[in-house]
Design a protein around this motif. Structure first.
Motif, PDB file in Angstrom:
ATOM      1  N   LEU A   8       0.859  -1.171   0.000  1.00 35.12           N
ATOM      2  CA  LEU A   8       0.000   0.000   0.000  1.00 35.12           C
ATOM      3  C   LEU A   8       0.902   1.229   0.000  1.00 35.12           C
ATOM      4  O   LEU A   8       1.764   1.372   0.868  1.00 35.12           O
ATOM      5  N   THR A   9       0.711   2.089  -0.995  1.00 39.00           N
ATOM      6  CA  THR A   9       1.463   3.342  -1.089  1.00 39.00           C
ATOM      7  C   THR A   9       0.492   4.482  -0.812  1.00 39.00           C
ATOM      8  O   THR A   9      -0.593   4.526  -1.388  1.00 39.00           O
ATOM      9  N   ILE A  10       0.894   5.385   0.075  1.00 35.14           N
ATOM     10  CA  ILE A  10       0.069   6.546   0.436  1.00 35.14           C
ATOM     11  C   ILE A  10       0.901   7.798   0.203  1.00 35.14           C
ATOM     12  O   ILE A  10       2.023   7.916   0.713  1.00 35.14           O
ATOM     13  N   LEU A  11       0.363   8.734  -0.572  1.00 35.75           N
ATOM     14  CA  LEU A  11       1.007  10.029  -0.806  1.00 35.75           C
ATOM     15  C   LEU A  11       0.174  11.121  -0.163  1.00 35.75           C
ATOM     16  O   LEU A  11      -1.054  11.133  -0.308  1.00 35.75           O
ATOM     17  N   SER A  12       0.852  12.036   0.531  1.00 33.24           N
ATOM     18  CA  SER A  12       0.134  13.144   1.159  1.00 33.24           C
ATOM     19  C   SER A  12       1.003  14.392   1.117  1.00 33.24           C
ATOM     20  O   SER A  12       2.231  14.310   0.995  1.00 33.24           O
ATOM     21  N   PRO A  13       0.377  15.554   1.237  1.00 30.20           N
ATOM     22  CA  PRO A  13       1.161  16.774   1.408  1.00 30.20           C
ATOM     23  C   PRO A  13       2.038  16.625   2.658  1.00 30.20           C
ATOM     24  O   PRO A  13       1.650  15.955   3.621  1.00 30.20           O
ATOM     25  N   ARG A  14       3.205  17.231   2.642  1.00 27.09           N
ATOM     26  CA  ARG A  14       4.139  17.064   3.770  1.00 27.09           C
ATOM     27  C   ARG A  14       3.565  17.568   5.079  1.00 27.09           C
ATOM     28  O   ARG A  14       3.871  17.032   6.136  1.00 27.09           O
ATOM     29  N   ASP A  15       2.692  18.568   5.036  1.00 25.16           N
ATOM     30  CA  ASP A  15       2.127  19.071   6.298  1.00 25.16           C
ATOM     31  C   ASP A  15       1.112  18.102   6.908  1.00 25.16           C
ATOM     32  O   ASP A  15       0.706  18.266   8.050  1.00 25.16           O
ATOM     33  N   LEU A  16       0.732  17.056   6.166  1.00 32.00           N
ATOM     34  CA  LEU A  16      -0.161  16.029   6.703  1.00 32.00           C
ATOM     35  C   LEU A  16       0.586  14.751   7.085  1.00 32.00           C
ATOM     36  O   LEU A  16      -0.027  13.781   7.530  1.00 32.00           O
ATOM     37  N   GLU A  17       1.904  14.753   6.930  1.00 26.21           N
ATOM     38  CA  GLU A  17       2.680  13.549   7.209  1.00 26.21           C
ATOM     39  C   GLU A  17       2.501  13.067   8.653  1.00 26.21           C
ATOM     40  O   GLU A  17       2.220  11.886   8.882  1.00 26.21           O
ATOM     41  N   ASP A  18       2.648  13.944   9.620  1.00 26.78           N
ATOM     42  CA  ASP A  18       2.534  13.524  11.024  1.00 26.78           C
ATOM     43  C   ASP A  18       1.155  12.957  11.352  1.00 26.78           C
ATOM     44  O   ASP A  18       1.070  11.897  11.977  1.00 26.78           O
ATOM     45  N   PRO A  19       0.057  13.614  10.959  1.00 30.24           N
ATOM     46  CA  PRO A  19      -1.250  13.009  11.247  1.00 30.24           C
ATOM     47  C   PRO A  19      -1.446  11.647  10.568  1.00 30.24           C
ATOM     48  O   PRO A  19      -2.053  10.749  11.155  1.00 30.24           O
ATOM     49  N   VAL A  20      -0.938  11.483   9.350  1.00 28.64           N
ATOM     50  CA  VAL A  20      -1.046  10.182   8.680  1.00 28.64           C
ATOM     51  C   VAL A  20      -0.277   9.131   9.477  1.00 28.64           C
ATOM     52  O   VAL A  20      -0.786   8.042   9.765  1.00 28.64           O
ATOM     53  N   LEU A  21       0.959   9.449   9.870  1.00 31.75           N
ATOM     54  CA  LEU A  21       1.773   8.497  10.621  1.00 31.75           C
ATOM     55  C   LEU A  21       1.155   8.178  11.975  1.00 31.75           C
ATOM     56  O   LEU A  21       1.160   7.016  12.411  1.00 31.75           O
ATOM     57  N   GLU A  22       0.629   9.179  12.650  1.00 30.40           N
ATOM     58  CA  GLU A  22      -0.025   8.940  13.948  1.00 30.40           C
ATOM     59  C   GLU A  22      -1.201   7.978  13.790  1.00 30.40           C
ATOM     60  O   GLU A  22      -1.374   7.068  14.603  1.00 30.40           O
ATOM     61  N   THR A  23      -2.002   8.171  12.759  1.00 31.78           N
ATOM     62  CA  THR A  23      -3.135   7.279  12.514  1.00 31.78           C
ATOM     63  C   THR A  23      -2.655   5.852  12.286  1.00 31.78           C
ATOM     64  O   THR A  23      -3.200   4.902  12.851  1.00 31.78           O
ATOM     65  N   LEU A  24      -1.611   5.691  11.470  1.00 35.50           N
ATOM     66  CA  LEU A  24      -1.086   4.348  11.199  1.00 35.50           C
ATOM     67  C   LEU A  24      -0.502   3.713  12.457  1.00 35.50           C
ATOM     68  O   LEU A  24      -0.716   2.527  12.716  1.00 35.50           O
ATOM     69  N   LEU A  25       0.218   4.492  13.253  1.00 36.69           N
ATOM     70  CA  LEU A  25       0.863   3.947  14.454  1.00 36.69           C
ATOM     71  C   LEU A  25      -0.143   3.599  15.551  1.00 36.69           C
ATOM     72  O   LEU A  25       0.136   2.752  16.399  1.00 36.69           O
ATOM     73  N   GLU A  26      -1.304   4.243  15.551  1.00 38.68           N
ATOM     74  CA  GLU A  26      -2.313   4.000  16.583  1.00 38.68           C
ATOM     75  C   GLU A  26      -3.288   2.883  16.217  1.00 38.68           C
ATOM     76  O   GLU A  26      -4.130   2.510  17.037  1.00 38.68           O
ATOM     77  N   MET A  27      -3.179   2.320  15.027  1.00 40.65           N
ATOM     78  CA  MET A  27      -4.137   1.302  14.613  1.00 40.65           C
ATOM     79  C   MET A  27      -4.027   0.049  15.464  1.00 40.65           C
ATOM     80  O   MET A  27      -2.944  -0.345  15.870  1.00 40.65           O
ATOM     81  N   GLN A  28      -5.187  -0.550  15.758  1.00 47.27           N
ATOM     82  CA  GLN A  28      -5.260  -1.806  16.503  1.00 47.27           C
ATOM     83  C   GLN A  28      -6.130  -2.790  15.739  1.00 47.27           C
ATOM     84  O   GLN A  28      -7.225  -2.417  15.339  1.00 47.27           O
TER      85      GLN A  28
END
Length: 103
Positions: A8-28
Motif C-alpha cells: 500500500l502506497t500513500i502520498l500526502s502533502p508534507r504538512d499532513l505527514e505527522d497526522p497520517v503516521l499517527e493514525t497508522l501507528l495508533e491502529m489496533q
C-alpha cells in the motif's frame, strides 16, 4: 499458510505527514513496520501548489510504503479515510510477489 501480501502506497502533502503516521501507528491491531520517504510530485496539475513549488516545477509530498497481508489493506484505508478524509491524500495497491530477509 500462504498469505497474499500487498504494498500500500500513500502520498500526502508534507504538512499532513505527522497526522497520517499517527493514525497508522495508533491502529489496533497494530500494523507491521512501514517506510516513509520525502518525495516530489511532477505533472501537469499544480492546483494547490505553493509559490515555491510552482517555481521549482514539483510538489513536495510524503510517501508511506506498507507491506501488508491483503486483508489489512482495506482496514488501513478505512481507518485513514475516517481519521483524515482529505482530497490530497492518494493511495494505490500493488501485489508483492515475494519478500524475505537475506540472512
Amino acid at each position: 499458510m500462504n498469505v497474499k501480501l500487498k504494498r500500500l502506497t500513500i502520498l500526502s502533502p508534507r504538512d499532513l505527514e505527522d497526522p497520517v503516521l499517527e493514525t497508522l501507528l495508533e491502529m489496533q491491531p497494530a500494523l507491521p513496520g512501514f517506510t516513509t520517504l520525502a518525495v516530489s510530485g511532477h505533472g501537469e496539475s499544480f492546483e494547490g501548489a505553493r509559490a515555491q513549488e510552482q517555481v521549482r516545477g514539483r510538489i513536495d509530498r510524503s510517501m508511506v510504503w506498507l507491506v501488508l497481508p491483503e486483508e489489512d489493506v482495506e482496514r488501513t484505508l478505512t481507518q485513514l479515510s475516517r481519521s483524515m478524509p482529505h482530497p490530497d491524500i492518494i493511495w494505490w495497491v500493488e501485489p508483492v510477489d515475494a519478500m524475505g530477509k537475506l540472512a
